[in-house]
Motif scaffolding. Sequence first.
Motif, PDB file in Angstrom:
ATOM      1  N   ALA A 236       0.944  -1.229  -0.104  1.00  0.00           N
ATOM      2  CA  ALA A 236      -0.023   0.153  -0.185  1.00  0.00           C
ATOM      3  C   ALA A 236       0.902   1.135  -0.167  1.00  0.00           C
ATOM      4  O   ALA A 236       0.631   2.178  -0.683  1.00  0.00           O
ATOM      5  N   THR A 237       2.031   1.236   0.920  1.00  0.00           N
ATOM      6  CA  THR A 237       2.951   2.531   0.725  1.00  0.00           C
ATOM      7  C   THR A 237       3.561   2.545  -0.607  1.00  0.00           C
ATOM      8  O   THR A 237       3.501   3.730  -0.912  1.00  0.00           O
ATOM      9  N   ALA A 238       4.123   1.665  -0.994  1.00  0.00           N
ATOM     10  CA  ALA A 238       4.951   1.712  -2.097  1.00  0.00           C
ATOM     11  C   ALA A 238       4.150   2.353  -3.314  1.00  0.00           C
ATOM     12  O   ALA A 238       4.347   2.920  -4.194  1.00  0.00           O
ATOM     13  N   THR A 239       3.040   1.592  -3.425  1.00  0.00           N
ATOM     14  CA  THR A 239       2.123   1.735  -4.679  1.00  0.00           C
ATOM     15  C   THR A 239       1.238   3.218  -4.473  1.00  0.00           C
ATOM     16  O   THR A 239       1.220   4.080  -5.588  1.00  0.00           O
ATOM     17  N   THR A 240       1.059   3.463  -3.481  1.00  0.00           N
ATOM     18  CA  THR A 240       0.541   5.074  -3.162  1.00  0.00           C
ATOM     19  C   THR A 240       1.572   5.924  -3.363  1.00  0.00           C
ATOM     20  O   THR A 240       1.363   6.986  -4.025  1.00  0.00           O
ATOM     21  N   ASN A 241       2.776   5.936  -2.834  1.00  0.00           N
ATOM     22  CA  ASN A 241       3.733   6.892  -3.014  1.00  0.00           C
ATOM     23  C   ASN A 241       4.011   6.908  -4.491  1.00  0.00           C
ATOM     24  O   ASN A 241       4.292   7.987  -5.161  1.00  0.00           O
TER      25      ASN A 241
ATOM     26  N   GLU B 108       3.465   9.532 -10.051  1.00  0.00           N
ATOM     27  CA  GLU B 108       3.069   9.636 -11.361  1.00  0.00           C
ATOM     28  C   GLU B 108       1.921  10.663 -11.525  1.00  0.00           C
ATOM     29  O   GLU B 108       2.056  11.227 -12.902  1.00  0.00           O
ATOM     30  N   ARG B 109       1.064  10.863 -10.909  1.00  0.00           N
ATOM     31  CA  ARG B 109       0.139  12.006 -11.043  1.00  0.00           C
ATOM     32  C   ARG B 109       0.785  13.529 -11.132  1.00  0.00           C
ATOM     33  O   ARG B 109       0.409  14.247 -11.923  1.00  0.00           O
ATOM     34  N   ARG B 110       1.704  13.494 -10.231  1.00  0.00           N
ATOM     35  CA  ARG B 110       2.252  15.030 -10.267  1.00  0.00           C
ATOM     36  C   ARG B 110       3.245  15.110 -11.614  1.00  0.00           C
ATOM     37  O   ARG B 110       3.337  15.959 -12.011  1.00  0.00           O
TER      38      ARG B 110
ATOM     39  N   VAL C 232      -4.170   0.504  -7.748  1.00  0.00           N
ATOM     40  CA  VAL C 232      -3.925   1.022  -9.118  1.00  0.00           C
ATOM     41  C   VAL C 232      -5.272   1.296  -9.825  1.00  0.00           C
ATOM     42  O   VAL C 232      -5.392   2.443 -10.610  1.00  0.00           O
ATOM     43  N   ARG C 233      -6.209   0.351  -9.571  1.00  0.00           N
ATOM     44  CA  ARG C 233      -7.747   0.847 -10.222  1.00  0.00           C
ATOM     45  C   ARG C 233      -8.144   1.863  -9.839  1.00  0.00           C
ATOM     46  O   ARG C 233      -8.963   2.698 -10.669  1.00  0.00           O
ATOM     47  N   GLU C 234      -7.947   2.370  -8.435  1.00  0.00           N
ATOM     48  CA  GLU C 234      -8.671   3.552  -8.107  1.00  0.00           C
ATOM     49  C   GLU C 234      -7.357   4.926  -8.169  1.00  0.00           C
ATOM     50  O   GLU C 234      -7.960   5.830  -7.549  1.00  0.00           O
ATOM     51  N   GLY C 235      -6.269   4.638  -8.548  1.00  0.00           N
ATOM     52  CA  GLY C 235      -5.318   5.693  -8.515  1.00  0.00           C
ATOM     53  C   GLY C 235      -5.046   6.908  -9.304  1.00  0.00           C
ATOM     54  O   GLY C 235      -4.443   7.723  -9.247  1.00  0.00           O
ATOM     55  N   GLY C 236      -6.019   7.084 -10.416  1.00  0.00           N
ATOM     56  CA  GLY C 236      -6.265   8.014 -11.241  1.00  0.00           C
ATOM     57  C   GLY C 236      -5.180   8.156 -12.579  1.00  0.00           C
ATOM     58  O   GLY C 236      -5.101   9.163 -13.225  1.00  0.00           O
ATOM     59  N   VAL C 237      -4.305   7.127 -12.516  1.00  0.00           N
ATOM     60  CA  VAL C 237      -3.396   7.191 -13.622  1.00  0.00           C
ATOM     61  C   VAL C 237      -3.962   5.753 -14.612  1.00  0.00           C
ATOM     62  O   VAL C 237      -4.489   4.790 -14.051  1.00  0.00           O
TER      63      VAL C 237
END
Length: 251
Positions: A73-78, A83-85, A118-123
Motif C-alpha cells: 500500500a505504501t509503495a504503490t500509493t507513493n 506519477e500523477r504529479r 492501481v484501479r483507483e489511483g487516477g493514472v
Amino acid sequence: MRIAVAGATGNIGALTVAVLERAGHEVVGISRGLGVDLITGQGLDAALAGVDAVIDATNGPTLDREALVEYFATATTNLLDAERRAGVRHHVLLSIVGIHDIEGNAHYYGKREQERLVREGGVPWTIVPATQFHDFAAMVASWAEQDGVAAIAPLLVQPVAPADVAEFLAEVATGEPRGLHPGLAGPDRHDLVDMARRTHQAVGREVRLVPTWDGVFGVEMSGNALLPGPGARIAPTTFEQWLATQRPAGA
C-alpha cells in the motif's frame, strides 16, 4: 518513449529494462540501489520527470499478512502520487493469476491491495496477471528444505519464462492502457513437484521431495486455481526450453 521500471534491479525488472533498452527506449530504473525509495518516496519525483509510462515489477519482502499489505500500500500509493504529479500516462502492474480466488496467502493479500490502489489511483492503467515463473518450483522447495529434504505442494501450474514476462510488459507499456488484462501464461501445464525434481536434476542438486498440502500452499490452491483463464496470452517458451539453460553451480 521514456519509461520507468520500478524494481529495476530485480529478476523481472532487470530483464524488462534490457528489453526496453534494446528497443531504443529511454529507461529510468527505480530501486533503492539506484537511489529511489518507494517506501519513503525519496527520489521519485526526479525519477519520473518526463516519464510516459511506468512498469511496476516490484516484489514484496517476506512478511506477515498485515505487514505485506502495508508495504504494498505504501509503495504503490507513493508511486501513483508521484506519477500523477509527473503526468505519467500509463501505469503497468505485474500481478499474479488467481489471487482473487485464494484466501490465506499473505502475499496475495498484498497484491490484491496493490491492484485496488492501481484501479483507483487516477493514472490510466493495465494490470497483467502472470502465472508462476519457471524457477518457481525450485524456489518453493528451497523455502522448506532441511537436511536434503523438502516438503512441496503438488500444485498444477502453467509456468511462464521470466524473459517472456519482460517482453510482454515492454509491449504493454508502449501501447495504450488496457485495464485488467486476461493474463499471461506459458504454453504447458506441469506438476510443481515434478518441476522441482527436474530443476534440481538440471543444476546437479539432490533433494528428496515430499508432496504435501501441509505447508505454505494449502489445498485451496489445488486443481485449476493457479491456471490462466480465457483470453490469456500464451508465451512461447516451454519449461523444457528454460530447463535446458540451467546448469550446475560452477559449470
